[in-house]
Design a protein around this motif. Structure first.
Motif, PDB file in Angstrom:
ATOM      1  N   PRO A 226       8.207   8.801  -2.145  1.00 30.05           N
ATOM      2  CA  PRO A 226       8.073   9.332  -3.512  1.00 30.05           C
ATOM      3  C   PRO A 226       9.361   9.992  -3.990  1.00 30.05           C
ATOM      4  O   PRO A 226      10.130  10.520  -3.191  1.00 30.05           O
ATOM      5  N   LYS A 227       9.565   9.945  -5.285  1.00 29.47           N
ATOM      6  CA  LYS A 227      10.689  10.643  -5.899  1.00 29.47           C
ATOM      7  C   LYS A 227      10.131  11.635  -6.923  1.00 29.47           C
ATOM      8  O   LYS A 227       9.295  11.283  -7.729  1.00 29.47           O
ATOM      9  N   GLY A 228      10.630  12.864  -6.848  1.00 32.15           N
ATOM     10  CA  GLY A 228      10.086  13.907  -7.717  1.00 32.15           C
ATOM     11  C   GLY A 228       8.628  14.166  -7.358  1.00 32.15           C
ATOM     12  O   GLY A 228       7.746  14.069  -8.214  1.00 32.15           O
TER      13      GLY A 228
ATOM     14  N   SER B 296       2.227   6.890  -6.664  1.00 32.36           N
ATOM     15  CA  SER B 296       1.195   7.828  -7.129  1.00 32.36           C
ATOM     16  C   SER B 296       1.617   9.286  -6.959  1.00 32.36           C
ATOM     17  O   SER B 296       1.149  10.152  -7.697  1.00 32.36           O
ATOM     18  N   PHE B 297       2.500   9.550  -5.982  1.00 29.10           N
ATOM     19  CA  PHE B 297       2.964  10.922  -5.743  1.00 29.10           C
ATOM     20  C   PHE B 297       4.328  11.193  -6.385  1.00 29.10           C
ATOM     21  O   PHE B 297       4.924  12.236  -6.124  1.00 29.10           O
ATOM     22  N   SER B 298       4.825  10.262  -7.199  1.00 30.28           N
ATOM     23  CA  SER B 298       6.140  10.413  -7.814  1.00 30.28           C
ATOM     24  C   SER B 298       6.016  10.890  -9.258  1.00 30.28           C
ATOM     25  O   SER B 298       4.990  10.692  -9.910  1.00 30.28           O
ATOM     26  N   SER B 299       7.101  11.450  -9.732  1.00 31.52           N
ATOM     27  CA  SER B 299       7.174  11.833 -11.142  1.00 31.52           C
ATOM     28  C   SER B 299       7.279  10.570 -11.996  1.00 31.52           C
ATOM     29  O   SER B 299       7.851   9.560 -11.570  1.00 31.52           O
ATOM     30  N   LYS B 300       6.704  10.598 -13.185  1.00 35.19           N
ATOM     31  CA  LYS B 300       6.744   9.435 -14.073  1.00 35.19           C
ATOM     32  C   LYS B 300       8.174   9.000 -14.381  1.00 35.19           C
ATOM     33  O   LYS B 300       8.437   7.823 -14.624  1.00 35.19           O
ATOM     34  N   VAL B 301       9.095   9.939 -14.338  1.00 32.17           N
ATOM     35  CA  VAL B 301      10.495   9.633 -14.657  1.00 32.17           C
ATOM     36  C   VAL B 301      11.070   8.643 -13.657  1.00 32.17           C
ATOM     37  O   VAL B 301      11.887   7.781 -14.003  1.00 32.17           O
ATOM     38  N   TYR B 302      10.620   8.744 -12.374  1.00 30.12           N
ATOM     39  CA  TYR B 302      11.185   7.914 -11.311  1.00 30.12           C
ATOM     40  C   TYR B 302      10.253   6.783 -10.885  1.00 30.12           C
ATOM     41  O   TYR B 302      10.499   6.128  -9.877  1.00 30.12           O
ATOM     42  N   ALA B 303       9.181   6.546 -11.620  1.00 27.24           N
ATOM     43  CA  ALA B 303       8.153   5.592 -11.183  1.00 27.24           C
ATOM     44  C   ALA B 303       8.715   4.206 -10.899  1.00 27.24           C
ATOM     45  O   ALA B 303       8.310   3.546  -9.937  1.00 27.24           O
TER      46      ALA B 303
ATOM     47  N   ILE C 243       0.831  -1.204   0.000  1.00 29.31           N
ATOM     48  CA  ILE C 243       0.000   0.000   0.000  1.00 29.31           C
ATOM     49  C   ILE C 243       0.865   1.252   0.000  1.00 29.31           C
ATOM     50  O   ILE C 243       0.646   2.190  -0.783  1.00 29.31           O
ATOM     51  N   LEU C 244       1.898   1.267   0.871  1.00 31.55           N
ATOM     52  CA  LEU C 244       2.791   2.424   0.925  1.00 31.55           C
ATOM     53  C   LEU C 244       3.543   2.603  -0.387  1.00 31.55           C
ATOM     54  O   LEU C 244       3.769   3.736  -0.840  1.00 31.55           O
ATOM     55  N   ASN C 245       3.916   1.482  -1.013  1.00 34.64           N
ATOM     56  CA  ASN C 245       4.605   1.556  -2.297  1.00 34.64           C
ATOM     57  C   ASN C 245       3.702   2.172  -3.367  1.00 34.64           C
ATOM     58  O   ASN C 245       4.144   3.025  -4.161  1.00 34.64           O
ATOM     59  N   THR C 246       2.428   1.761  -3.377  1.00 41.69           N
ATOM     60  CA  THR C 246       1.482   2.311  -4.355  1.00 41.69           C
ATOM     61  C   THR C 246       1.257   3.799  -4.124  1.00 41.69           C
ATOM     62  O   THR C 246       1.211   4.589  -5.078  1.00 41.69           O
TER      63      THR C 246
END
Length: 294
Positions: free
Chosen positions: A52-54, A38-45, A31-34
């Motif tokens: 989250p990253k970006g 969801s709050f990360s930039s697509k570049v770092y998905a 759940i935390l990973n999802t």
């Protein structure tokens, strides 16, 4: 001797705590990973684990523009409200007469045998589908609600809860001129709040998380419930990846909508996460008071 027993008990307690912690983390980490994706930039998905990253909320803003997601969300809300209300109403109406003794309800034994057989044995998916099709419910909202209106397990729990209430209340109400329905809804239902709340939680979660009925019974994407829509997204991604070359998979991973789909899953989890704490205080009490007993 007492000291040894105490030491052994402490060891057992710690082992159980470790096992429960591992079980909790196995549920919490995905759940935390999802949420983090969801709050990360697509570049770092593809590089995200728990943080989250970006950081960005762009995926959630995009959801508001996704008409199919919003339509499916609304279908699921209607399914939960209407389906849960009908199922709880049918459960209460069925459990009340079955909670009476054979002296009051002589045919109780026959009905109990029928519902137990229905609970233990199923006709299978194909007869289930054919019956719904013959009723003309395919590709309609009611196909998501009516087939599951009566839940035998919930009915038995509710029946045992009613059996635990003093019969003198119903007798006193009858002497005062109350009809059976008046007795049920004016006396029994208000006293059954813990059991009703517990079963309502089961019913709401079941309706909200159900995707199979929408996948089998609904052909029009506009009528799909939310979980069926999300399942179709996962299936589409899996099918695409299975037919891709390694180079195409690498390219697809860089431009995929992973963060967008993760945001949809997070939004789909929110209603259950909000409802569960509200009804949790009734959970244990409702199960214990509705436990199977004779």
């Amino acid at each position: 001797m007492v000291g040894q027993n105490t030491a052994k008990q402490k060891i057992v307690d710690w082992i159980l705590r470790v096992i429960l912690l591992i079980a909790a983390l196995s549920c919490l980490i995905p759940i935390l990973n999802t949420v983090a994706i969801s709050f990360s930039s697509k570049v770092y998905a593809n590089e995200v684990f728990l943080l989250p990253k970006g950081f960005t909320t762009a995926s959630y803003k995009e959801i508001l523009k996704d008409e199919q997601f919003l339509r499916s969300f609304w279908v699921s809300v209607k399914k939960v409200v209407i389906g849960s209300t009908l199922q709880m109403l049918m459960t209460i109406l069925m459990a009340y007469p079955l909670s009476k003794s054979r002296r009051i309800f002589p045919a109780r034994g026959h009905y109990m045998r029928v519902i137990i057989v229905c609970m233990l044995f199923s006709g299978g998916t194909i007869p289930w589908y054919l019956v719904i099709k013959m009723l003309g419910l395919i590709d309609s909202f009611w196909a998501l609600v009516l087939p599951g209106c009566v839940n035998i397990s919930n009915t038995i729990i509710m029946m045992n809860f009613f059996k635990g209430l003093p019969p003198s209340m119903a007798e006193s109400a009858a002497i005062d001129g109350a009809t059976p329905l008046t007795t049920l809804f004016r006396i029994y239902v208000p006293l059954s709040t813990p059991s009703i709340a517990t079963l309502s939680l089961f019913t709401i979660v079941g309706h909200w998380n159900g995707y199979f009925d929408g996948m089998i019974l609904i052909n029009d994407p506009k009528k799909m419930p939310l979980q069926t829509y999300i399942q179709s997204l996962v299936a589409d991604i899996s099918n695409k990846i299975n037919s891709m070359t390694p180079e195409e998979i690498l390219q697809y991973s860089q431009i995929s909508n992973m963060t967008f789909n993760a945001a949809k899953i997070v939004v789909a989890m929110v209603p259950v996460m909000v409802i569960y704490p509200v009804l949790q205080k009734y959970f244990v009490k409702g199960l214990v008071m509705g436990a199977v007993k004779e």
